[in-house]
Design a protein around this motif. Sequence first.
Motif, mmCIF file in Angstrom:
data_model
loop_
_atom_site.group_PDB
_atom_site.id
_atom_site.type_symbol
_atom_site.label_atom_id
_atom_site.label_comp_id
_atom_site.label_asym_id
_atom_site.label_seq_id
_atom_site.Cartn_x
_atom_site.Cartn_y
_atom_site.Cartn_z
ATOM 1 N N ALA A 115 -14.680 -54.443 -13.489
ATOM 2 C CA ALA A 115 -15.854 -54.468 -14.300
ATOM 3 C C ALA A 115 -16.910 -55.192 -13.841
ATOM 4 O O ALA A 115 -18.111 -54.945 -14.250
ATOM 5 N N GLN A 116 -16.750 -56.297 -13.036
ATOM 6 C CA GLN A 116 -17.832 -57.052 -12.337
ATOM 7 C C GLN A 116 -18.864 -56.015 -11.364
ATOM 8 O O GLN A 116 -20.023 -56.409 -11.363
ATOM 9 N N ILE A 117 -18.174 -54.986 -10.787
ATOM 10 C CA ILE A 117 -19.042 -54.172 -9.990
ATOM 11 C C ILE A 117 -19.460 -52.868 -10.563
ATOM 12 O O ILE A 117 -20.238 -52.202 -10.047
ATOM 13 N N ALA A 118 -19.045 -52.719 -11.693
ATOM 14 C CA ALA A 118 -19.209 -51.330 -12.354
ATOM 15 C C ALA A 118 -20.595 -51.020 -12.605
ATOM 16 O O ALA A 118 -21.131 -49.918 -12.185
ATOM 17 N N MET A 119 -21.591 -51.845 -13.087
ATOM 18 C CA MET A 119 -23.065 -51.482 -13.426
ATOM 19 C C MET A 119 -23.579 -50.939 -12.215
ATOM 20 O O MET A 119 -24.383 -50.230 -11.996
ATOM 21 N N LYS A 120 -23.523 -51.559 -10.937
ATOM 22 C CA LYS A 120 -23.910 -51.234 -9.665
ATOM 23 C C LYS A 120 -23.296 -49.831 -9.280
ATOM 24 O O LYS A 120 -24.160 -49.152 -8.324
ATOM 25 N N SER A 121 -22.178 -49.477 -9.570
ATOM 26 C CA SER A 121 -21.482 -48.364 -8.808
ATOM 27 C C SER A 121 -21.386 -47.175 -9.645
ATOM 28 O O SER A 121 -21.316 -46.127 -8.894
ATOM 29 N N ILE A 122 -21.579 -47.212 -10.865
ATOM 30 C CA ILE A 122 -21.508 -45.891 -11.658
ATOM 31 C C ILE A 122 -22.366 -44.707 -11.299
ATOM 32 O O ILE A 122 -23.471 -44.909 -10.994
ATOM 33 N N GLY A 123 -21.752 -43.703 -11.043
ATOM 34 C CA GLY A 123 -22.441 -42.802 -10.584
ATOM 35 C C GLY A 123 -22.578 -42.579 -8.956
ATOM 36 O O GLY A 123 -23.261 -41.472 -8.399
ATOM 37 N N TYR A 124 -22.325 -43.454 -8.130
ATOM 38 C CA TYR A 124 -22.308 -43.551 -6.711
ATOM 39 C C TYR A 124 -20.783 -43.207 -5.988
ATOM 40 O O TYR A 124 -19.914 -43.361 -6.734
ATOM 41 N N ASN A 125 -20.935 -42.614 -4.802
ATOM 42 C CA ASN A 125 -19.763 -42.902 -3.854
ATOM 43 C C ASN A 125 -19.925 -44.453 -3.510
ATOM 44 O O ASN A 125 -20.710 -45.038 -3.267
ATOM 45 N N VAL A 126 -18.485 -44.877 -3.163
ATOM 46 C CA VAL A 126 -18.060 -46.145 -2.968
ATOM 47 C C VAL A 126 -16.942 -46.242 -2.119
ATOM 48 O O VAL A 126 -16.199 -45.296 -1.880
ATOM 49 N N GLY A 127 -16.975 -47.125 -1.295
ATOM 50 C CA GLY A 127 -15.915 -47.589 -0.495
ATOM 51 C C GLY A 127 -15.647 -48.721 -0.148
ATOM 52 O O GLY A 127 -16.583 -49.428 -0.118
ATOM 53 N N GLY A 128 -14.441 -49.389 -0.150
ATOM 54 C CA GLY A 128 -14.330 -50.685 0.333
ATOM 55 C C GLY A 128 -12.984 -51.224 0.536
ATOM 56 O O GLY A 128 -12.291 -50.380 1.053
ATOM 57 N N LYS A 129 -12.860 -52.426 0.089
ATOM 58 C CA LYS A 129 -11.451 -53.083 0.705
ATOM 59 C C LYS A 129 -11.135 -53.897 -0.612
ATOM 60 O O LYS A 129 -12.018 -54.702 -1.161
#
Length: 136
Positions: free
Chosen positions: A87-101
Amino acid sequence: MEFGSKDVAKAAIMLALSETREQEKELKRQYAQEGIETCGVDFGGEFTASVGVIIERAVVSAKREGLIGEKHAELGAVAGAAREAVAQIAMKSIGYNVGGKIGIARCGQHIAVAIYNCIGLLHLNDVAIGLGHRIV
């Protein structure tokens, strides 16, 4: 020694930020010597489609590595902490490809889930970190 929520959260963040498997293994060894159990798992894909996968990977990884057992409270604590981190990263991430750990740490009753997320935007990347904490 019993560590508090700040110590467990820091361990989860450091594991999520580890860049190689060797670095992750070394961090796991160091934290284990201190009494903090940790695990990490990678993820990637389109963010909206990946939310369920991220939460599931956190729970499965924590269970596989022995941080939690079969109790509903433990499974729910990891899922809840992972959901909070997402939830804390959702606003920046919605609609984009993401990758991480995903980094997970537990000591006693404290469980923390940290998500380090690279957000693909054309040839530019943004980053975000989310953190959730629960008590079991």
